[in-house]
Scaffold this motif. Structure first.
Motif, short mmCIF file in Angstrom:
data_model
loop_
_atom_site.label_atom_id
_atom_site.label_comp_id
_atom_site.label_asym_id
_atom_site.label_seq_id
_atom_site.Cartn_x
_atom_site.Cartn_y
_atom_site.Cartn_z
N PHE A 216 45.72 -59.92 82.50
CA PHE A 216 46.71 -59.79 81.43
C PHE A 216 46.36 -58.71 80.41
N ARG A 217 45.41 -57.81 80.77
CA ARG A 217 45.06 -56.70 79.88
C ARG A 217 45.18 -55.36 80.58
N GLU A 218 46.11 -55.29 81.52
CA GLU A 218 46.39 -54.02 82.20
C GLU A 218 47.45 -53.28 81.41
N THR A 219 47.02 -52.59 80.36
CA THR A 219 47.94 -51.94 79.43
C THR A 219 48.41 -50.60 79.99
N TRP B 60 57.03 -54.68 84.64
CA TRP B 60 56.33 -55.19 85.83
C TRP B 60 57.35 -55.71 86.83
#
Length: 256
Positions: free
Chosen positions: A179-182, A230
């Motif tokens: 959840f930190r794939e910016t 996404w």
């Protein structure tokens, strides 16, 4: 220069003898030389229902027990195991499989796509992984990337070409933080040559190198992270593609 004393993850220790070694918790047994680790649980379930698998062991943990199976491919015995999602769990599972007696591994599972135009189910052969996870730093001295075993890559490449299966040979990005794939991180990884993102490859490459076993990996392109939003692309439901990939990996395992 970074002060390593400030960052425990950089304090690499090459000593192969830890307080708890895999051989302390796993007994070596009669197993096939080669093993396929797959993250496609429905493929394992269907093979089990068809009577194609024989359970020969278990990898236990506090939350889940992973059965270790033996199957046949063209008359050859091959191990088949469900993967443990995430780098740390994958490293521990691989350690246990090696301690059990397996010597050669093919891993197959899904990965997010970082570049536009790559269809669901297209295969990526990772030759290197960006180490954006933690466990690999306990096995191999700090570096930005870690290579997949070149011999394993050659075998996989040869068989994919022989079978006329299209694939992309590229880098992958291994991260602990799904959840930190910016956007900025994705852009940076793409600029480094990464085509996919997943959570295990760097760990598999590091443990196999540390323990001196042969391991290669094939990634199945799933959800799309290349756009503004996404797109899951219903990648979990492509049953035939996933089943065929596991069978392909069983074939490759017999030729390692």
């Amino acid at each position: 220069m970074l002060n390593e004393s400030l960052f425990p993850i950089l304090e690499f220790d090459s000593n192969k003898h830890a307080k708890i070694n895999p051989s302390s918790v796993v007994n070596k047994k009669q197993v096939p030389k080669a093993c396929v680790i797959t993250f496609f649980k429905e493929v394992i379930r269907k093979k089990l229902e068809r009577g194609e698998l024989e359970q020969i062991g278990t990898s236990p943990s506090e939350t889940i027990d992973i059965p270790i199976y033996e199957t046949k491919y063209n008359g050859c015995s091959v191990g088949l195991v469900g993967g443990f999602v995430g780098a740390a769990g994958s490293a521990a599972l691989l350690e246990e499989l090696i301690a059990s007696g397996f010597e050669k591994f093919i891993v197959c599972g899904g990965a997010g796509v970082l570049k536009k135009g790559i269809q669901v189910g297209h295969l990526v052969l990772p030759y290197s992984a960006v180490r954006d996870e933690g466990v690999s730093y306990h096995y191999i001295e700090p570096s930005r990337e870690i290579e997949c075993n070149p011999d394993a890559v050659k075998v996989i490449e040869r068989i994919l070409n022989k079978e006329k299966i299209p694939f992309i040979k590229a880098k992958t990005w291994t991260t602990d933080a799904i959840f930190r794939e910016t956007e900025d991180k994705i852009a940076k990884r793409v600029s480094e040559g990464c085509v996919t993102v997943e959570m295990e490859a760097a760990a598999f490459f590091a443990v196999s190198k540390f323990r001196n076993v042969l391991l290669g990996q094939i990634l199945y392109c799933g959800d799309d992270l290349s756009g503004i939003e996404w797109d899951s692309r219903s990648w979990h439901s492509r049953d035939l593609i996933r089943s065929n990939l596991v069978d392909l990996c069983l074939k490759i395992a017999t030729e390692l």
